[in-house]
Design an enzyme around this catalytic site. Sequence first.
Site, PDB file in Angstrom:
ATOM      1  N   HIS A 143     -47.777 132.947  29.334  1.00  0.00           N
ATOM      2  CA  HIS A 143     -49.313 132.316  29.420  1.00  0.00           C
ATOM      3  C   HIS A 143     -50.329 133.363  29.028  1.00  0.00           C
ATOM      4  O   HIS A 143     -50.010 134.479  29.493  1.00  0.00           O
ATOM      5  CB  HIS A 143     -49.824 131.727  30.816  1.00  0.00           C
ATOM      6  N   GLU A 273     -45.009 119.372  28.107  1.00  0.00           N
ATOM      7  CA  GLU A 273     -44.077 119.706  29.132  1.00  0.00           C
ATOM      8  C   GLU A 273     -44.298 118.726  30.473  1.00  0.00           C
ATOM      9  O   GLU A 273     -45.164 118.924  31.301  1.00  0.00           O
ATOM     10  CB  GLU A 273     -43.898 121.191  29.794  1.00  0.00           C
ATOM     11  N   GLU A 309     -38.114 120.357  31.523  1.00  0.00           N
ATOM     12  CA  GLU A 309     -37.893 121.325  32.505  1.00  0.00           C
ATOM     13  C   GLU A 309     -36.970 120.535  33.713  1.00  0.00           C
ATOM     14  O   GLU A 309     -37.343 119.439  34.026  1.00  0.00           O
ATOM     15  CB  GLU A 309     -39.240 121.984  33.240  1.00  0.00           C
ATOM     16  N   HIS A 312     -38.276 120.058  36.927  1.00  0.00           N
ATOM     17  CA  HIS A 312     -39.496 119.028  37.008  1.00  0.00           C
ATOM     18  C   HIS A 312     -38.667 117.524  36.705  1.00  0.00           C
ATOM     19  O   HIS A 312     -39.412 116.523  37.347  1.00  0.00           O
ATOM     20  CB  HIS A 312     -40.418 119.010  35.464  1.00  0.00           C
ATOM     21  N   ASP A 337     -36.954 123.948  29.517  1.00  0.00           N
ATOM     22  CA  ASP A 337     -37.443 125.081  30.571  1.00  0.00           C
ATOM     23  C   ASP A 337     -36.092 125.093  31.473  1.00  0.00           C
ATOM     24  O   ASP A 337     -36.054 124.142  32.281  1.00  0.00           O
ATOM     25  CB  ASP A 337     -38.478 124.787  31.364  1.00  0.00           C
ATOM     26  N   ASP A 348     -40.788 122.219  43.608  1.00  0.00           N
ATOM     27  CA  ASP A 348     -40.320 123.120  42.498  1.00  0.00           C
ATOM     28  C   ASP A 348     -39.894 124.407  42.664  1.00  0.00           C
ATOM     29  O   ASP A 348     -40.873 125.214  42.587  1.00  0.00           O
ATOM     30  CB  ASP A 348     -41.536 123.175  41.269  1.00  0.00           C
ATOM     31  N   ASP A 350     -37.838 126.304  41.133  1.00  0.00           N
ATOM     32  CA  ASP A 350     -37.642 127.067  39.953  1.00  0.00           C
ATOM     33  C   ASP A 350     -36.520 128.210  39.997  1.00  0.00           C
ATOM     34  O   ASP A 350     -36.622 129.465  39.640  1.00  0.00           O
ATOM     35  CB  ASP A 350     -38.964 127.845  39.654  1.00  0.00           C
ATOM     36  N   ASP A 380     -37.415 129.284  33.145  1.00  0.00           N
ATOM     37  CA  ASP A 380     -38.376 129.179  33.868  1.00  0.00           C
ATOM     38  C   ASP A 380     -38.072 129.251  35.179  1.00  0.00           C
ATOM     39  O   ASP A 380     -38.226 128.166  35.942  1.00  0.00           O
ATOM     40  CB  ASP A 380     -39.255 128.028  33.722  1.00  0.00           C
TER      41      ASP A 380
END
Length: 477
Positions: A143, A273, A309, A312, A337, A348, A350, A380
């Site tokens: 980002h 996404e 992802e 997600h 992702d 999430d 991750d 991710d």
Amino acid sequence: MKGGRILLLLVCSTVITLGVFAAGPPTCPADLGGKCSGSGEWEGEFFPGIPKIKYEGPSSKNPLAFKWYNAEEEILGKKMKDWMRFSIAFWHTFRGTGGDPFGAPTKYWPWEDGTNSLAMAKRRMRANFEFLEKIGVDRWCFHDRDIAPDGETLEESNRNLDEVVALAKELQGTKIRPLWGTAQLFMHPRYMHGGATSSEVGVYAYAAAQVKKAMEVTHYLGGENYVFWGGREGYQSLLNTDMERELDHLGRFCEAAVAYKKKIGFNGTLLIEPKPQEPTKHQYDWDAATTANFLRKYGLIGEFKLNIECNHATLSGHSCHHELETARINGLLGNIDANTGDPQIGWDTDQFMTDISEATLVMLSVIRNGGLAPGGFNFDAKLRRESTDVEDIFLAHISGMDTLARGLRSAVKLIEDGSLAELVRKRYQSFDTEIGAQVEAGKGDFETLEKLAMKWGEPKVPSAKQELAEMFFQSAL
Ligand code: XUL
Ligand code: CO
């Protein structure tokens, strides 16, 4: 009530974690005696004692070696590295602190000086490239605000970004490229109602300016894709929200992004996404099907693909495989992702993927898609709060890469064995008959079908053979 509030706090953990480091946590360990203070250039290696990670095969007991990922090995006509196209996520790997809503950061990386300065941003960028080199990955994702600090003004933020990007360009050399870049449109308070879907046109303009710049630097760095993740593009309450107007604004924003991409000659793929919620209660890009409908409504099919992802996917009540297949059959599978959630936790988390069954299903979709290029697998994913050694950064990525590599090998076994495909083929064979083919060709009018239903009488419905399908799948793992 209390439980609900705690859950809400927890589901926001990703974003809050990002917020914690934005405030500049003290990450310089006291026992280094000022060695890392001052934000100057870092002397020497960031990961001393960690060698370049090599493939040693499944019997290796060396934690700092690949057991299943053999970059140069050819599988189904493609090198493994070309199937995988792995990428490191800068925000988790270099900005993740292990902080959560209940606790302070736990990770004290020796190169961090506790500031969010420009000098620190550059030092971190050097750490990123040493890591990429040692882990043997040629791609990275970022980002804008992970890699360079926000300034007092948009102009100053852009200047900061330019300075860090210039260094990244130099460190990339000829081999390394961003898999994708994106703009962070969720952390700053100005984006509390969203960016492209904010009720304030000034915020819409600011978001446009940020995306414009992020797209320019992604292009400058040779990025292959550009991502839109709308963490705050959604609503908290429909009572105060004009959903139709907000979605129209989002459609206009995407149109303008396409126009600008073409104007600057950026040939990368634009990716949306999907995610159902977190941080917003309801995000407009809920899942792959919802996002496909958005793209169709606003005439954007052909201009965007999807970045699926896995965590997600499970948040939206689907499996990752479901989301990948939905994207694929709509011609929209662009990137993955690569992460996973925890079956006992509803937010999430991750995590790096470690489940071989999940990885096999993911790779099955990737093979059916003919690969992901120019997309790839972006990790991710973050280290657990309790994993605090520098070495853990390597272990986590090695494990994630090996899991997907093992998934690829199992998917190939499943395809080469052919039993599962044969089971599926047989299941639909009635549609291979003359009348079935007519139906599939759109020539199955109701009058003809009614006559046939009467002539044939009660149809014989065969077994679905689900247990047998599961048996075939298991034997490929
Ligand atoms: C948040 C998430 C983002 C996007 C990029 O859940 O996945 O990091 O990948 O903004
Ligand atoms: Co993501």
